[in-house]
Design an enzyme around this catalytic site. Sequence first.
Site, short mmCIF file in Angstrom:
data_model
loop_
_atom_site.label_atom_id
_atom_site.label_comp_id
_atom_site.label_asym_id
_atom_site.label_seq_id
_atom_site.Cartn_x
_atom_site.Cartn_y
_atom_site.Cartn_z
N TYR A 24 0.84 -1.19 0.00
CA TYR A 24 0.00 0.00 0.00
C TYR A 24 0.88 1.25 0.00
O TYR A 24 2.08 1.17 0.24
CB TYR A 24 -0.93 0.01 1.21
CG TYR A 24 -1.91 -1.12 1.27
CD1 TYR A 24 -2.37 -1.75 0.11
CD2 TYR A 24 -2.39 -1.60 2.49
CE1 TYR A 24 -3.29 -2.80 0.17
CE2 TYR A 24 -3.30 -2.64 2.56
CZ TYR A 24 -3.74 -3.24 1.39
OH TYR A 24 -4.65 -4.27 1.47
N SER A 25 0.26 2.41 -0.21
CA SER A 25 1.06 3.62 -0.26
C SER A 25 1.77 3.89 1.06
O SER A 25 2.87 4.44 1.07
CB SER A 25 0.21 4.83 -0.67
OG SER A 25 -0.88 5.00 0.19
N GLU A 26 1.15 3.51 2.19
CA GLU A 26 1.84 3.60 3.48
C GLU A 26 1.38 2.50 4.42
O GLU A 26 0.24 2.02 4.34
CB GLU A 26 1.59 4.95 4.18
CG GLU A 26 2.60 6.03 3.87
CD GLU A 26 2.14 6.92 2.75
OE1 GLU A 26 2.95 7.73 2.26
OE2 GLU A 26 0.96 6.81 2.35
N THR A 27 2.29 2.14 5.31
CA THR A 27 1.99 1.28 6.45
C THR A 27 2.46 2.00 7.71
O THR A 27 3.56 2.56 7.73
CB THR A 27 2.68 -0.09 6.32
OG1 THR A 27 2.14 -0.78 5.19
CG2 THR A 27 2.47 -0.94 7.56
#
Length: 278
Positions: A42-45
């Site tokens: 995903y774009s961020e974790t």
Amino acid sequence: MEILRYVAFATDPAGGNPAGVVLDATGLDDATMLATAAEVGYSETAFVVSSDDGVLGVRYFSPLAEVPFCGHATIALAVAHADRHGAGPLHLRTNAGPVPVTTSVADEGTTVATLVSVAPRTTPLAEADQAELLSALRWSADELDPALPPRVAYAGAWHPVLAAADRSRLADLDYDMPALSDLMRRRDWTTVDLVWRESPTVFHARNPFPPGGVVEDPATGAAAAAFGGYLRDLELVGVPTTLTIHQGDDMGRPSVITVSVPGDRDSGIGITGAAVRI
């Protein structure tokens, strides 16, 4: 390590922006967090570490790099924490600074979170950077809305702001990813906030995110907070006010971000959204 997956700024897992959440990242080193974020994809974790004072330390990793702050992953982790421990206030310690968050359960049972960003800032966008940015986006200067001038805005991370004069220009996003990634890396920009104004308080946005290895973010809370500060700094909205930002529609992942802009210029910007587990 337990990795949770949530969608932020939507009530349907098919919409919003997915984020990974690790509610207990105790003992994880940078390499492990980066590798985990890359595996999640995903774009961020968000990685959370508790402390004795009750403050939650949070770090955010994209598949390619650490970022100082991420709005949608903050909303996701807050809702994940509420699902596990109950709704209420949280105090986060991020690399950008302290970020308070409050969670509550709406009438229909959906958990909603509101974060308050660090104090926003707005700076000029250099002419050379604007020209290079437009070239990478394959936009022309005459396609910009003169009522919303280009700037670089901050509310935990830096985002250049460009406003399209027409919704169709925003809908047609086909940029040079290597060129834009190189420019953003040199300028330490996290995403590019491309916006179109539908009404005085309703906006549509798209956010390319090539430095993170992501073509586009479906919902960008950090950019929405920076944009709220931009509008206040440039006196483009009356304050206090509440804004609605629609993002992700052109990607097939509709997202709704509510932005609360207080009148005090030193105050952070409120970002509200729902989140649901995938």
